[in-house]
Write a protein that holds these residues in place. Structure first.
Motif, PDB file in Angstrom:
ATOM      1  N   LYS A  22       0.815  -1.211   0.000  1.00  0.00           N
ATOM      2  CA  LYS A  22       0.000   0.000   0.000  1.00  0.00           C
ATOM      3  C   LYS A  22       0.848   1.260   0.000  1.00  0.00           C
ATOM      4  O   LYS A  22       0.547   2.238  -0.693  1.00  0.00           O
ATOM      5  CB  LYS A  22      -0.922   0.007   1.224  1.00  0.00           C
ATOM      6  N   VAL A  23       1.928   1.257   0.781  1.00  0.00           N
ATOM      7  CA  VAL A  23       2.701   2.473   0.993  1.00  0.00           C
ATOM      8  C   VAL A  23       3.658   2.776  -0.160  1.00  0.00           C
ATOM      9  O   VAL A  23       3.697   3.912  -0.660  1.00  0.00           O
ATOM     10  CB  VAL A  23       3.480   2.382   2.326  1.00  0.00           C
ATOM     11  N   ILE A  24       4.424   1.791  -0.595  1.00  0.00           N
ATOM     12  CA  ILE A  24       5.461   2.059  -1.596  1.00  0.00           C
ATOM     13  C   ILE A  24       4.901   2.613  -2.910  1.00  0.00           C
ATOM     14  O   ILE A  24       5.444   3.592  -3.448  1.00  0.00           O
ATOM     15  CB  ILE A  24       6.321   0.799  -1.832  1.00  0.00           C
ATOM     16  N   PRO A  25       3.832   2.055  -3.489  1.00  0.00           N
ATOM     17  CA  PRO A  25       3.305   2.656  -4.730  1.00  0.00           C
ATOM     18  C   PRO A  25       2.886   4.112  -4.553  1.00  0.00           C
ATOM     19  O   PRO A  25       3.023   4.916  -5.488  1.00  0.00           O
ATOM     20  CB  PRO A  25       2.097   1.767  -5.062  1.00  0.00           C
ATOM     21  N   LYS A  26       2.373   4.466  -3.388  1.00  0.00           N
ATOM     22  CA  LYS A  26       1.974   5.859  -3.158  1.00  0.00           C
ATOM     23  C   LYS A  26       3.192   6.771  -3.082  1.00  0.00           C
ATOM     24  O   LYS A  26       3.159   7.912  -3.562  1.00  0.00           O
ATOM     25  CB  LYS A  26       1.157   5.954  -1.868  1.00  0.00           C
ATOM     26  N   LEU A  27       4.265   6.295  -2.485  1.00  0.00           N
ATOM     27  CA  LEU A  27       5.485   7.089  -2.412  1.00  0.00           C
ATOM     28  C   LEU A  27       6.102   7.279  -3.799  1.00  0.00           C
ATOM     29  O   LEU A  27       6.649   8.336  -4.112  1.00  0.00           O
ATOM     30  CB  LEU A  27       6.495   6.408  -1.486  1.00  0.00           C
ATOM     31  N   GLN A  28       6.006   6.265  -4.631  1.00  0.00           N
ATOM     32  CA  GLN A  28       6.637   6.304  -5.951  1.00  0.00           C
ATOM     33  C   GLN A  28       5.780   6.979  -7.020  1.00  0.00           C
ATOM     34  O   GLN A  28       6.268   7.245  -8.122  1.00  0.00           O
ATOM     35  CB  GLN A  28       6.947   4.877  -6.417  1.00  0.00           C
ATOM     36  N   ALA A  29       4.545   7.288  -6.681  1.00  0.00           N
ATOM     37  CA  ALA A  29       3.560   7.699  -7.694  1.00  0.00           C
ATOM     38  C   ALA A  29       3.993   8.900  -8.529  1.00  0.00           C
ATOM     39  O   ALA A  29       3.725   8.951  -9.726  1.00  0.00           O
ATOM     40  CB  ALA A  29       2.220   7.993  -7.020  1.00  0.00           C
ATOM     41  N   ASP A  30       4.661   9.889  -7.935  1.00  0.00           N
ATOM     42  CA  ASP A  30       4.978  11.125  -8.652  1.00  0.00           C
ATOM     43  C   ASP A  30       6.425  11.196  -9.130  1.00  0.00           C
ATOM     44  O   ASP A  30       6.874  12.258  -9.583  1.00  0.00           O
ATOM     45  CB  ASP A  30       4.679  12.332  -7.754  1.00  0.00           C
ATOM     46  N   LEU A  31       7.164  10.106  -9.016  1.00  0.00           N
ATOM     47  CA  LEU A  31       8.551  10.126  -9.463  1.00  0.00           C
ATOM     48  C   LEU A  31       8.612  10.109 -10.992  1.00  0.00           C
ATOM     49  O   LEU A  31       7.849   9.414 -11.649  1.00  0.00           O
ATOM     50  CB  LEU A  31       9.299   8.906  -8.910  1.00  0.00           C
ATOM     51  N   LYS A  32       9.526  10.878 -11.520  1.00  0.00           N
ATOM     52  CA  LYS A  32       9.654  10.982 -12.976  1.00  0.00           C
ATOM     53  C   LYS A  32      10.249   9.698 -13.545  1.00  0.00           C
ATOM     54  O   LYS A  32      11.230   9.175 -13.019  1.00  0.00           O
ATOM     55  CB  LYS A  32      10.541  12.179 -13.346  1.00  0.00           C
ATOM     56  N   VAL A  33       9.646   9.207 -14.630  1.00  0.00           N
ATOM     57  CA  VAL A  33      10.089   7.960 -15.250  1.00  0.00           C
ATOM     58  C   VAL A  33      10.531   8.233 -16.690  1.00  0.00           C
ATOM     59  O   VAL A  33       9.705   8.565 -17.535  1.00  0.00           O
ATOM     60  CB  VAL A  33       8.964   6.901 -15.253  1.00  0.00           C
ATOM     61  N   PRO A  34      11.827   8.112 -16.989  1.00  0.00           N
ATOM     62  CA  PRO A  34      12.273   8.251 -18.383  1.00  0.00           C
ATOM     63  C   PRO A  34      11.636   7.165 -19.253  1.00  0.00           C
ATOM     64  O   PRO A  34      11.332   6.070 -18.768  1.00  0.00           O
ATOM     65  CB  PRO A  34      13.792   8.054 -18.294  1.00  0.00           C
ATOM     66  N   PHE A  35      11.453   7.461 -20.533  1.00  0.00           N
ATOM     67  CA  PHE A  35      10.812   6.496 -21.430  1.00  0.00           C
ATOM     68  C   PHE A  35      11.868   5.526 -21.925  1.00  0.00           C
ATOM     69  O   PHE A  35      12.393   5.645 -23.042  1.00  0.00           O
ATOM     70  CB  PHE A  35      10.133   7.238 -22.577  1.00  0.00           C
ATOM     71  N   MET A  36      12.202   4.534 -21.061  1.00  0.00           N
ATOM     72  CA  MET A  36      13.273   3.590 -21.352  1.00  0.00           C
ATOM     73  C   MET A  36      12.702   2.195 -21.550  1.00  0.00           C
ATOM     74  O   MET A  36      11.759   1.793 -20.863  1.00  0.00           O
ATOM     75  CB  MET A  36      14.281   3.559 -20.203  1.00  0.00           C
ATOM     76  N   PHE A  37      13.304   1.453 -22.492  1.00  0.00           N
ATOM     77  CA  PHE A  37      12.884   0.081 -22.763  1.00  0.00           C
ATOM     78  C   PHE A  37      14.036  -0.882 -22.520  1.00  0.00           C
ATOM     79  O   PHE A  37      15.194  -0.581 -22.810  1.00  0.00           O
ATOM     80  CB  PHE A  37      12.413  -0.065 -24.217  1.00  0.00           C
ATOM     81  N   ARG A  38      13.695  -2.038 -21.953  1.00  0.00           N
ATOM     82  CA  ARG A  38      14.629  -3.158 -21.878  1.00  0.00           C
ATOM     83  C   ARG A  38      13.988  -4.298 -22.651  1.00  0.00           C
ATOM     84  O   ARG A  38      13.007  -4.887 -22.213  1.00  0.00           O
ATOM     85  CB  ARG A  38      14.891  -3.562 -20.427  1.00  0.00           C
ATOM     86  N   GLY A  39      14.519  -4.569 -23.819  1.00  0.00           N
ATOM     87  CA  GLY A  39      13.862  -5.530 -24.696  1.00  0.00           C
ATOM     88  C   GLY A  39      12.568  -4.929 -25.229  1.00  0.00           C
ATOM     89  O   GLY A  39      12.549  -3.811 -25.737  1.00  0.00           O
ATOM     90  N   ASN A  40      11.462  -5.654 -25.088  1.00  0.00           N
ATOM     91  CA  ASN A  40      10.174  -5.187 -25.598  1.00  0.00           C
ATOM     92  C   ASN A  40       9.309  -4.534 -24.529  1.00  0.00           C
ATOM     93  O   ASN A  40       8.151  -4.213 -24.790  1.00  0.00           O
ATOM     94  CB  ASN A  40       9.394  -6.370 -26.198  1.00  0.00           C
ATOM     95  N   PHE A  41       9.863  -4.347 -23.335  1.00  0.00           N
ATOM     96  CA  PHE A  41       9.048  -3.848 -22.237  1.00  0.00           C
ATOM     97  C   PHE A  41       9.617  -2.561 -21.670  1.00  0.00           C
ATOM     98  O   PHE A  41      10.844  -2.401 -21.554  1.00  0.00           O
ATOM     99  CB  PHE A  41       8.942  -4.903 -21.129  1.00  0.00           C
ATOM    100  N   ARG A  42       8.722  -1.677 -21.291  1.00  0.00           N
ATOM    101  CA  ARG A  42       9.146  -0.421 -20.695  1.00  0.00           C
ATOM    102  C   ARG A  42       9.667  -0.667 -19.281  1.00  0.00           C
ATOM    103  O   ARG A  42       9.055  -1.387 -18.501  1.00  0.00           O
ATOM    104  CB  ARG A  42       7.982   0.568 -20.649  1.00  0.00           C
ATOM    105  N   ASN A  43      10.796  -0.071 -18.964  1.00  0.00           N
ATOM    106  CA  ASN A  43      11.401  -0.202 -17.642  1.00  0.00           C
ATOM    107  C   ASN A  43      10.974   0.989 -16.790  1.00  0.00           C
ATOM    108  O   ASN A  43      11.478   2.098 -16.953  1.00  0.00           O
ATOM    109  CB  ASN A  43      12.928  -0.260 -17.763  1.00  0.00           C
ATOM    110  N   GLU A  44      10.030   0.749 -15.882  1.00  0.00           N
ATOM    111  CA  GLU A  44       9.525   1.824 -15.035  1.00  0.00           C
ATOM    112  C   GLU A  44      10.134   1.810 -13.639  1.00  0.00           C
ATOM    113  O   GLU A  44       9.853   2.679 -12.835  1.00  0.00           O
ATOM    114  CB  GLU A  44       7.997   1.727 -14.924  1.00  0.00           C
ATOM    115  N   ASP A  45      10.964   0.809 -13.382  1.00  0.00           N
ATOM    116  CA  ASP A  45      11.590   0.706 -12.062  1.00  0.00           C
ATOM    117  C   ASP A  45      12.919   1.454 -12.093  1.00  0.00           C
ATOM    118  O   ASP A  45      13.983   0.869 -12.247  1.00  0.00           O
ATOM    119  CB  ASP A  45      11.793  -0.766 -11.692  1.00  0.00           C
ATOM    120  N   THR A  46      12.854   2.765 -11.931  1.00  0.00           N
ATOM    121  CA  THR A  46      14.044   3.603 -12.025  1.00  0.00           C
ATOM    122  C   THR A  46      14.879   3.513 -10.754  1.00  0.00           C
ATOM    123  O   THR A  46      14.412   3.015  -9.717  1.00  0.00           O
ATOM    124  CB  THR A  46      13.645   5.068 -12.243  1.00  0.00           C
ATOM    125  N   PRO A  47      16.126   4.007 -10.790  1.00  0.00           N
ATOM    126  CA  PRO A  47      16.929   4.054  -9.563  1.00  0.00           C
ATOM    127  C   PRO A  47      16.256   4.831  -8.440  1.00  0.00           C
ATOM    128  O   PRO A  47      16.431   4.497  -7.264  1.00  0.00           O
ATOM    129  CB  PRO A  47      18.219   4.747 -10.026  1.00  0.00           C
TER     130      PRO A  47
END
Length: 222
Positions: A22-47
């Motif tokens: 419940k908590v972690i997705p709310k904390l991460q909700a507004d973090l900026k995500v570069p439009f990066m792909f690893r293979g055919n899938f978007r990588n949304e798990d940024t540093p």
């Protein structure tokens, strides 16, 4: 007696993961995500996502669940604050060294690491400080305080008015050579859409904002 203890442990683990999911997705909700792909899938798990996740796990792994006031997570426009009952079991200087690690709840940390929450023992704080300084060009603040005979440890991640340095963040990805950056303008055209774009941010949030009120009591059974 053994059956009661087993039930208590299962309830504690359930409460722990309920809190995290419940908590972690709310904390991460507004973090900026570069439009990066690893293979055919978007990588949304940024540093930065990993840093916030690691800070949450670090708070839980070092919390004294027999202490007063419980764990506190605060998110604002200025940054994040993670506070837990109990002081550090090593000095602040030692806590930031790779070789120094003495989490109060070591079994919990290992359990979370097995499901890819949290880094290897002893590397969490170093990673948090390194990522935050690289991306926001300011140092996190780790402090231990005592008030009314109660020890607390607080980790503060402030933005200090800075916007994230996306170019610096790209260098912190795991295996950056495997990543492909796509022009973010394609997103509005529906191009380059990854598998994760169709997944709701957090299915747990539909059940409401209430968190597990007995988290501290249950986890003390572990």
């Amino acid at each position: 007696m053994q059956r009661s203890w087993s039930i208590c442990c299962i309830a504690a683990i359930a409460a722990l993961f309920d809190f995290i999911l419940k908590v972690i997705p709310k904390l991460q909700a507004d973090l900026k995500v570069p439009f990066m792909f690893r293979g055919n899938f978007r990588n949304e798990d940024t540093p930065l996502h990993k840093t916030v996740r690691e800070a949450t796990v670090n708070m839980l792994a070092n919390a004294d669940f027999y202490g007063r006031r419980g764990v506190v997570v605060h998110k604002s426009t200025e940054g994040f604050k993670f506070a837990n009952p109990g002081g550090m079991r090593v000095s602040l200087t030692e806590a930031l060294q790779d070789s120094a690690s003495d989490p109060r709840n070591g079994v919990m940390m290992k359990m979370l690491a097995m499901v890819e929450y949290g880094e290897r023992a002893g590397s969490g704080l170093q990673g948090i400080f390194r990522t935050w300084q690289s991306v926001y060009h300011c140092a996190p603040k780790l402090e231990m305080t005592t008030s009314g005979g109660v020890d607390r440890t607080t980790l503060t991640l402030n933005f200090e008015g800075h916007h994230p340095d996306i170019e610096a963040m790209k260098l912190l990805y795991d295996r950056p050579e495997e990543l492909v950056e796509v022009d973010s303008t394609q997103e509005s055209k529906g191009e380059g859409k990854g598998e994760m774009d169709d997944v709701p941010q957090s299915t747990q949030e539909s059940k409401g904002e209430k968190q597990s009120t007995n988290l501290s009591e249950l986890i003390s059974c572990i």
